[in-house]
Write a protein that holds these residues in place. Structure first.
Motif, PDB file in Angstrom:
ATOM      1  N   ILE A   6       0.809  -1.274   0.071  1.00 31.72           N
ATOM      2  CA  ILE A   6      -0.015  -0.247   0.136  1.00 31.72           C
ATOM      3  C   ILE A   6       0.978   1.200   0.072  1.00 31.72           C
ATOM      4  CG2 ILE A   6      -1.646   1.381   1.254  1.00 31.72           C
ATOM      5  CD1 ILE A   6      -2.562  -1.565   2.569  1.00 31.72           C
ATOM      6  N   VAL A   7       0.711   2.036  -1.049  1.00 31.31           N
ATOM      7  CA  VAL A   7       1.506   3.095  -0.995  1.00 31.31           C
ATOM      8  C   VAL A   7       0.505   4.289  -0.959  1.00 31.31           C
ATOM      9  CG1 VAL A   7       2.876   4.638  -2.675  1.00 31.31           C
ATOM     10  CG2 VAL A   7       3.190   2.233  -3.010  1.00 31.31           C
ATOM     11  N   ASN A   8       1.120   5.287  -0.059  1.00 33.96           N
ATOM     12  CA  ASN A   8       0.245   6.585   0.205  1.00 33.96           C
ATOM     13  C   ASN A   8       1.454   7.933  -0.258  1.00 33.96           C
ATOM     14  OD1 ASN A   8      -2.168   5.554   1.206  1.00 33.96           O
ATOM     15  ND2 ASN A   8      -1.071   5.128   3.389  1.00 33.96           N
ATOM     16  N   LEU A   9       0.728   8.650  -0.903  1.00 33.96           N
ATOM     17  CA  LEU A   9       1.606   9.731  -1.266  1.00 33.96           C
ATOM     18  C   LEU A   9       0.972  11.184  -0.707  1.00 33.96           C
ATOM     19  CD1 LEU A   9       2.571   8.701  -4.848  1.00 33.96           C
ATOM     20  CD2 LEU A   9       3.922   8.727  -2.873  1.00 33.96           C
ATOM     21  N   HIS A  10       1.870  11.933  -0.137  1.00 35.23           N
ATOM     22  CA  HIS A  10       1.372  13.417  -0.002  1.00 35.23           C
ATOM     23  C   HIS A  10       2.055  14.258  -0.856  1.00 35.23           C
ATOM     24  CE1 HIS A  10      -0.800  12.117   3.796  1.00 35.23           C
ATOM     25  NE2 HIS A  10      -0.145  11.209   3.861  1.00 35.23           N
ATOM     26  N   ASP A  26       8.414   0.441 -15.235  1.00 34.13           N
ATOM     27  CA  ASP A  26       9.494  -0.432 -15.528  1.00 34.13           C
ATOM     28  C   ASP A  26      10.155  -0.905 -14.284  1.00 34.13           C
ATOM     29  OD1 ASP A  26       9.242  -0.062 -18.307  1.00 34.13           O
ATOM     30  OD2 ASP A  26      10.530   1.513 -18.696  1.00 34.13           O
ATOM     31  N   ALA A  27      10.396  -0.196 -13.190  1.00 30.47           N
ATOM     32  CA  ALA A  27      11.143  -0.284 -12.048  1.00 30.47           C
ATOM     33  C   ALA A  27      10.107  -1.557 -11.355  1.00 30.47           C
ATOM     34  CB  ALA A  27      11.135   0.932 -11.092  1.00 30.47           C
ATOM     35  N   LEU A  28       9.030  -1.309 -11.296  1.00 27.36           N
ATOM     36  CA  LEU A  28       8.195  -2.430 -10.770  1.00 27.36           C
ATOM     37  C   LEU A  28       8.235  -3.873 -11.554  1.00 27.36           C
ATOM     38  CD1 LEU A  28       4.481  -0.525 -10.016  1.00 27.36           C
ATOM     39  CD2 LEU A  28       6.214  -1.730  -8.372  1.00 27.36           C
ATOM     40  N   VAL A  35       1.037  -2.221 -10.706  1.00 27.02           N
ATOM     41  CA  VAL A  35       0.123  -1.288  -9.973  1.00 27.02           C
ATOM     42  C   VAL A  35      -1.243  -2.201 -10.203  1.00 27.02           C
ATOM     43  CG1 VAL A  35      -1.136   0.877  -9.880  1.00 27.02           C
ATOM     44  CG2 VAL A  35       1.352   0.687 -10.434  1.00 27.02           C
ATOM     45  N   LEU A  36      -1.879  -2.253  -9.153  1.00 27.44           N
ATOM     46  CA  LEU A  36      -3.112  -3.162  -9.052  1.00 27.44           C
ATOM     47  C   LEU A  36      -4.173  -2.285  -9.242  1.00 27.44           C
ATOM     48  CD1 LEU A  36      -4.534  -5.862  -8.818  1.00 27.44           C
ATOM     49  CD2 LEU A  36      -4.521  -5.586  -6.176  1.00 27.44           C
ATOM     50  N   GLN A  37      -3.972  -0.958  -8.460  1.00 28.79           N
ATOM     51  CA  GLN A  37      -5.067   0.152  -8.189  1.00 28.79           C
ATOM     52  C   GLN A  37      -4.325   1.435  -7.941  1.00 28.79           C
ATOM     53  OE1 GLN A  37      -8.587  -0.214  -8.503  1.00 28.79           O
ATOM     54  NE2 GLN A  37      -8.898   1.857  -8.487  1.00 28.79           N
ATOM     55  N   ALA A  38      -4.659   2.542  -8.404  1.00 26.83           N
ATOM     56  CA  ALA A  38      -4.010   4.086  -8.153  1.00 26.83           C
ATOM     57  C   ALA A  38      -5.075   4.867  -8.370  1.00 26.83           C
ATOM     58  CB  ALA A  38      -2.943   4.018  -8.889  1.00 26.83           C
ATOM     59  N   ILE A  57      -2.114   0.443  -4.790  1.00 26.53           N
ATOM     60  CA  ILE A  57      -1.971  -0.927  -4.235  1.00 26.53           C
ATOM     61  C   ILE A  57      -1.166  -1.632  -5.340  1.00 26.53           C
ATOM     62  CG2 ILE A  57      -2.942  -3.197  -3.842  1.00 26.53           C
ATOM     63  CD1 ILE A  57      -5.632  -1.709  -2.972  1.00 26.53           C
ATOM     64  N   LEU A  58      -0.007  -1.951  -4.817  1.00 27.78           N
ATOM     65  CA  LEU A  58       0.979  -2.794  -5.720  1.00 27.78           C
ATOM     66  C   LEU A  58       0.839  -4.221  -5.358  1.00 27.78           C
ATOM     67  CD1 LEU A  58       4.203  -0.466  -5.478  1.00 27.78           C
ATOM     68  CD2 LEU A  58       2.139  -0.125  -6.953  1.00 27.78           C
ATOM     69  N   THR A  59       1.222  -5.009  -6.484  1.00 33.46           N
ATOM     70  CA  THR A  59       1.187  -6.538  -6.344  1.00 33.46           C
ATOM     71  C   THR A  59       2.751  -6.951  -6.809  1.00 33.46           C
ATOM     72  OG1 THR A  59       0.070  -8.566  -6.831  1.00 33.46           O
ATOM     73  CG2 THR A  59       0.188  -6.904  -8.595  1.00 33.46           C
ATOM     74  N   PHE A  60       3.093  -7.800  -6.059  1.00 32.60           N
ATOM     75  CA  PHE A  60       4.404  -8.625  -6.175  1.00 32.60           C
ATOM     76  C   PHE A  60       4.123 -10.169  -6.224  1.00 32.60           C
ATOM     77  CE2 PHE A  60       5.646  -4.472  -4.623  1.00 32.60           C
ATOM     78  CZ  PHE A  60       6.498  -4.156  -5.415  1.00 32.60           C
ATOM     79  N   PRO A  61       4.987 -10.928  -7.049  1.00 40.29           N
ATOM     80  CA  PRO A  61       4.858 -12.271  -6.807  1.00 40.29           C
ATOM     81  C   PRO A  61       4.982 -12.738  -5.229  1.00 40.29           C
ATOM     82  CG  PRO A  61       6.459 -11.538  -8.606  1.00 40.29           C
ATOM     83  CD  PRO A  61       6.009 -10.586  -7.604  1.00 40.29           C
ATOM     84  N   ASP A  62       5.647 -12.136  -4.627  1.00 37.41           N
ATOM     85  CA  ASP A  62       6.019 -12.732  -3.270  1.00 37.41           C
ATOM     86  C   ASP A  62       6.453 -11.621  -2.502  1.00 37.41           C
ATOM     87  OD1 ASP A  62       8.823 -12.733  -3.773  1.00 37.41           O
ATOM     88  OD2 ASP A  62       8.553 -14.889  -4.415  1.00 37.41           O
TER      89      ASP A  62
END
Length: 93
Positions: A6-10, A26-28, A35-38, A57-62
């Motif tokens: 979960i990423v929160n940006l101010h 590309d970094a992800l 990115v699952l949702q932004a 919300i980011l998703t990663f394999p593990d």
């Protein structure tokens, strides 16, 4: 097992966010992330908290892939762009 972050940006420096967004995918992808949702349209539905300007919300394999993404020295300049846009918090689930 798939894990999420979960990423929160101010945001205080939109230009830095724009530069980050050009490189973030590309970094992800380098670590199997996506990115699952932004959204900038956020709503508190329970509790009392300060809303960020943007959340994702980011998703990663593990779990290890999520840690590899944030700790990858080759991505330090990309993470610096995100941090330069204001204040960010990332929670790996």
């Amino acid at each position: 097992m798939t894990t999420h972050a979960i990423v929160n940006l101010h945001i205080t420096t939109p230009e830095s966010l724009a530069a980050y967004r050009e490189k973030a995918a590309d970094a992800l992808t380098k670590h199997g992330g996506a990115v699952l949702q932004a959204s900038r349209e956020l709503e508190v539905i329970e509790g009392d908290t300060e809303l960020p300007d943007m959340a994702a919300i980011l998703t990663f394999p593990d779990h290890a892939a999520g840690l590899a993404w944030i700790n990858d020295p080759e991505l330090a300049d990309v993470h610096a762009l995100r941090r330069g846009c204001g204040r960010s918090t990332i929670v790996l689930l």
